[in-house]
Design an enzyme around this catalytic site. Structure first.
Site, PDB file in Angstrom:
ATOM      1  N   SER A 242      43.894  36.853  51.159  1.00 44.66           N
ATOM      2  CA  SER A 242      45.291  36.808  51.603  1.00 44.66           C
ATOM      3  C   SER A 242      46.255  37.000  50.440  1.00 44.66           C
ATOM      4  O   SER A 242      47.310  37.610  50.602  1.00 44.66           O
ATOM      5  CB  SER A 242      45.580  35.506  52.357  1.00 44.66           C
ATOM      6  N   SER A 243      45.897  36.518  49.242  1.00 46.41           N
ATOM      7  CA  SER A 243      46.824  36.678  48.109  1.00 46.41           C
ATOM      8  C   SER A 243      46.871  38.132  47.629  1.00 46.41           C
ATOM      9  O   SER A 243      47.943  38.660  47.339  1.00 46.41           O
ATOM     10  CB  SER A 243      46.470  35.728  46.964  1.00 46.41           C
TER      11      SER A 243
ATOM     12  N   TYR B 142      30.694  28.718  40.924  1.00 41.28           N
ATOM     13  CA  TYR B 142      30.872  30.103  40.472  1.00 41.28           C
ATOM     14  C   TYR B 142      30.715  30.172  38.952  1.00 41.28           C
ATOM     15  O   TYR B 142      29.974  31.004  38.421  1.00 41.28           O
ATOM     16  CB  TYR B 142      32.261  30.587  40.902  1.00 41.28           C
TER      17      TYR B 142
ATOM     18  N   GLU C  71      47.797  38.139  39.223  1.00 45.43           N
ATOM     19  CA  GLU C  71      46.860  37.017  39.450  1.00 45.43           C
ATOM     20  C   GLU C  71      46.483  36.350  38.129  1.00 45.43           C
ATOM     21  O   GLU C  71      46.506  35.130  38.001  1.00 45.43           O
ATOM     22  CB  GLU C  71      45.565  37.513  40.115  1.00 45.43           C
TER      23      GLU C  71
ATOM     24  N   ASP D 121      29.520  41.611  40.820  1.00 47.56           N
ATOM     25  CA  ASP D 121      30.578  42.349  40.114  1.00 47.56           C
ATOM     26  C   ASP D 121      30.607  41.952  38.639  1.00 47.56           C
ATOM     27  O   ASP D 121      30.827  42.778  37.765  1.00 47.56           O
ATOM     28  CB  ASP D 121      31.945  42.137  40.777  1.00 47.56           C
TER      29      ASP D 121
ATOM     30  N   ASP E 264      39.332  42.785  45.002  1.00 50.95           N
ATOM     31  CA  ASP E 264      40.174  42.543  46.176  1.00 50.95           C
ATOM     32  C   ASP E 264      41.358  43.506  46.222  1.00 50.95           C
ATOM     33  O   ASP E 264      41.614  44.150  47.237  1.00 50.95           O
ATOM     34  CB  ASP E 264      40.678  41.098  46.182  1.00 50.95           C
TER      35      ASP E 264
ATOM     36  N   SER F 201      58.787  33.131  55.025  1.00 50.60           N
ATOM     37  CA  SER F 201      57.450  33.379  55.574  1.00 50.60           C
ATOM     38  C   SER F 201      57.250  32.627  56.883  1.00 50.60           C
ATOM     39  O   SER F 201      57.477  31.420  56.954  1.00 50.60           O
ATOM     40  CB  SER F 201      56.371  32.942  54.580  1.00 50.60           C
TER      41      SER F 201
ATOM     42  N   GLY G 163      42.557  30.610  52.459  1.00 52.83           N
ATOM     43  CA  GLY G 163      41.410  29.886  51.915  1.00 52.83           C
ATOM     44  C   GLY G 163      40.087  30.266  52.533  1.00 52.83           C
ATOM     45  O   GLY G 163      39.086  29.592  52.342  1.00 52.83           O
ATOM     46  N   ALA G 164      40.069  31.377  53.300  1.00 56.08           N
ATOM     47  CA  ALA G 164      38.826  31.770  53.974  1.00 56.08           C
ATOM     48  C   ALA G 164      38.084  32.864  53.218  1.00 56.08           C
ATOM     49  O   ALA G 164      37.039  33.318  53.649  1.00 56.08           O
ATOM     50  CB  ALA G 164      39.135  32.239  55.393  1.00 56.08           C
TER      51      ALA G 164
END
Length: 387
Positions: A129-130, A224, A162, A36, A174, A67, A124-125
């Site tokens: 999720s965020s 990264y 973010e 990307d 995402d 939550s 964290g996978a």
């Protein structure tokens, strides 16, 4: 079951029934990894795992949020008059961030909400999720306040939250994959221009199996940044000889002409991955349009090998999952997905072989790594919806 738990938790905490229930998916990237930022295409889709919410509009300016994933935090309360980031507010900073960005953009939000959420995405996978939570909150606020936010704008709002509020330097993929998600379709996306195209993904008698290494991606950020720099340096070198603005503008054939200009062997391999991966994405889309799932699976395998050998972002855990997946009956293809160095791999597996697949790959992983992987059977779901 999940929805009943959500409702009863809402009633227990807030003493009334919720107005509405919502769901927002997580995402996987089927192919097109680490390109990307090299001007390439990504090919994500939303999955049927994600984040559920029960919510009600209040008649004052207070927000209360709870939550089921962080029960020890209890109900976190704040006012629309103070939407500043506070570490102790934990996950509700995403709610505050979305509220703040929307209000700053001129959307009229003058009342608070009561909110209970429950996610079944492992944190964290690398399943976003965020972003799932951000798009869920945008959907809730859009519904309650009739804001008429387009799906593309919703994704851009999530990215802004973010980047500017949470302080994470993430791209658009995402949020885009989730916000624009449609059942049984993947999205071919150019992250630079935001050009996108829906591609039907008819898996027939097959399912997507998500394989979680259960290794947190602690190396991902530093590696990264290193990979990005290697690609940027290579691009600077190539720009002296050819008129390109990103690596993925070159075909493999064109790159043959210039590859001797890149003297560092590591940087050369990074270029080989970026350019070949972008071609694999285009080939994968063509294969799906021709309903050739076998070829699509082979391209997934080639993508993993390239990420392992040329880009070097897989690691022992992801390699163990992918390489054992390839040996199983009924497997069309398997590869790491996301940033790498832990996180998840995905496989496309014939439904008749799913149980055997999970048993065999799970055992091989435990034998090699010493702890267990987790497996999730997923299909391609819709974007954020009111239930």
């Amino acid at each position: 079951m999940e929805l009943n738990t959500l409702k009863s938790t809402f009633i227990n905490n807030f003493g009334k029934e919720p107005n509405s229930l919502f769901f927002s998916p997580g995402r996987i990237n089927l192919i097109g990894e680490h390109i990307d930022y090299n001007g390439g295409f990504v090919f994500p889709c939303p999955i049927t795992l994600g984040t559920f919410a029960a919510a009600s509009l209040r008649d004052d300016r207070i927000c209360r949020a709870y939550s089921l994933n962080f029960e020890s935090l209890g109900v976190i309360e704040f006012s629309l008059d103070d939407l500043s980031y506070k570490k102790e507010d934990n996950w509700t900073n995403y709610l505050k961030g979305v509220l703040k960005v929307l209000i700053e953009k001129g959307y009229k939000i003058d009342k608070g909400i009561d909110l209970v959420i429950n996610g079944n995405l492992p944190n964290g996978a690398g399943l976003s999720s965020s972003a799932s939570l951000e798009m869920l909150i945008v959907k809730i606020l859009d519904t309650f306040f009739s804001l008429n936010i387009s799906k593309v704008d919703a994704a851009l709002i999530g990215k802004e939250v973010e980047n500017t509020y949470i302080g994470v330097n993430s791209g658009i993929m995402d949020q885009f994959a989730i916000s624009l998600g449609e059942k049984d379709k993947a999205i071919l996306l150019d992250c630079n221009s935001l050009y996108y195209e829906y591609v039907p993904l008819n898996l027939g008698d097959n399912s997507i199996i998500i394989m979680n290494t259960n290794k947190r991606r602690e190396l991902a950020d530093s590696k990264y940044n290193e990979r990005r720099k290697e690609c940027d340096d290579s691009l600077d070198t190539l720009k002296k000889y050819t008129n390109i603005s990103s690596l993925c503008e070159l075909t493999s054939l064109e790159f043959e002409t210039y590859k001797d200009k890149i003297e560092d062997s590591n940087k050369l391999r990074r270029c080989v991955h970026a350019i070949s991966e972008n071609e694999r994405v285009k080939d994968a889309v063509k294969a799906l349009k021709e309903n050739n799932l076998e070829l699509f699976g082979q391209l997934m395998n080639q993508s993993h090998i390239s990420l392992r050998d040329d880009y070097e972002v897989t690691g022992k855990e992801l390699d163990t999952l992918a390489e054992n997946a390839w040996k199983q009956p009924g497997v069309l293809g398997a590869r790491m997905t996301g940033a790498g160095f832990g996180g998840c791999a995905i496989a496309i597996v014939n439904n008749a072989h799913v149980d055997e697949f999970i048993k065999n790959v799970g055992q091989a992983y435990k034998d090699a790594i010493g702890y267990e992987a987790s497996f999730y059977v997923a299909s391609i779901g819709n974007g954020p919806t009111e239930l």
